[in-house]
Design an enzyme around this catalytic site. Sequence first.
Site, PDB file in Angstrom:
ATOM      1  N   HIS A  53       1.283  70.055 -87.174  1.00  0.00           N
ATOM      2  CA  HIS A  53       0.021  69.344 -87.407  1.00  0.00           C
ATOM      3  C   HIS A  53      -1.045  70.334 -87.873  1.00  0.00           C
ATOM      4  O   HIS A  53      -1.726  70.113 -88.882  1.00  0.00           O
ATOM      5  CB  HIS A  53      -0.432  68.649 -86.118  1.00  0.00           C
ATOM      6  N   GLU A  54      -1.171  71.434 -87.136  1.00  0.00           N
ATOM      7  CA  GLU A  54      -2.189  72.429 -87.470  1.00  0.00           C
ATOM      8  C   GLU A  54      -1.851  73.169 -88.761  1.00  0.00           C
ATOM      9  O   GLU A  54      -2.744  73.458 -89.572  1.00  0.00           O
ATOM     10  CB  GLU A  54      -2.357  73.423 -86.317  1.00  0.00           C
ATOM     11  N   HIS A  57      -2.938  71.242 -91.860  1.00  0.00           N
ATOM     12  CA  HIS A  57      -4.356  71.450 -92.182  1.00  0.00           C
ATOM     13  C   HIS A  57      -4.543  72.770 -92.930  1.00  0.00           C
ATOM     14  O   HIS A  57      -5.240  72.837 -93.948  1.00  0.00           O
ATOM     15  CB  HIS A  57      -5.194  71.496 -90.901  1.00  0.00           C
TER      16      HIS A  57
END
Length: 198
Positions: A53-54, A57
């Site tokens: 998820h990170e 980004h």
Amino acid sequence: MVKFTANEIRDIIISMFVISFAFALLLSGSNINTAISLIPIMLIVVGFAFVFHELAHKFVAIRYGYWAEYKMWIEGLIFALITAYFGFVFAAPGAVYIHGEKISKEENGKISIAGSITNIIFALIFLLIIKISGQLYYWAFMGMFINGFFAFFNQLPIMGLDGSKVIKWNPFAWIIVVLVSLGFVAIGYFPSLLKLIL
């Protein structure tokens, strides 16, 4: 070019372990010994959901030419452990901080939605595992649910979360991601819904 600082690698690893332990604590009914025994599988089911998820980004931000670095939020990690002990997890372990010239609304929206889209992809992969492997059903089910939860939670239109940025950029894209991720969360609470899609 994607670069990781030593501090960033440290923060990612610490956050991954703490969030994994928080969910292990939740699943174990706050039994510390059981929670510790669950850490290896939680690193796969939860840790990957968080890390990718990170990274999503970070990679999208870098694609737009910005410097992006994950930094853990110690208070958030502690709060995740405390809430897990009492029966739910408020997962706000840290964030990817982006540096550069003024980021456009579109760029910010796409960077912010990338994490949840990644979690949705992982939820779909776990759903496929559920269909083809009865032996891994329980953990695949948890993987699907937790990725759906991460995707949904981060799209809440609250200041500081991804959803507040996505909804400013493209409300339609925000609604689609919220509905899909909410579908996975609903299946987590009502497993009988699986019969409708498998």
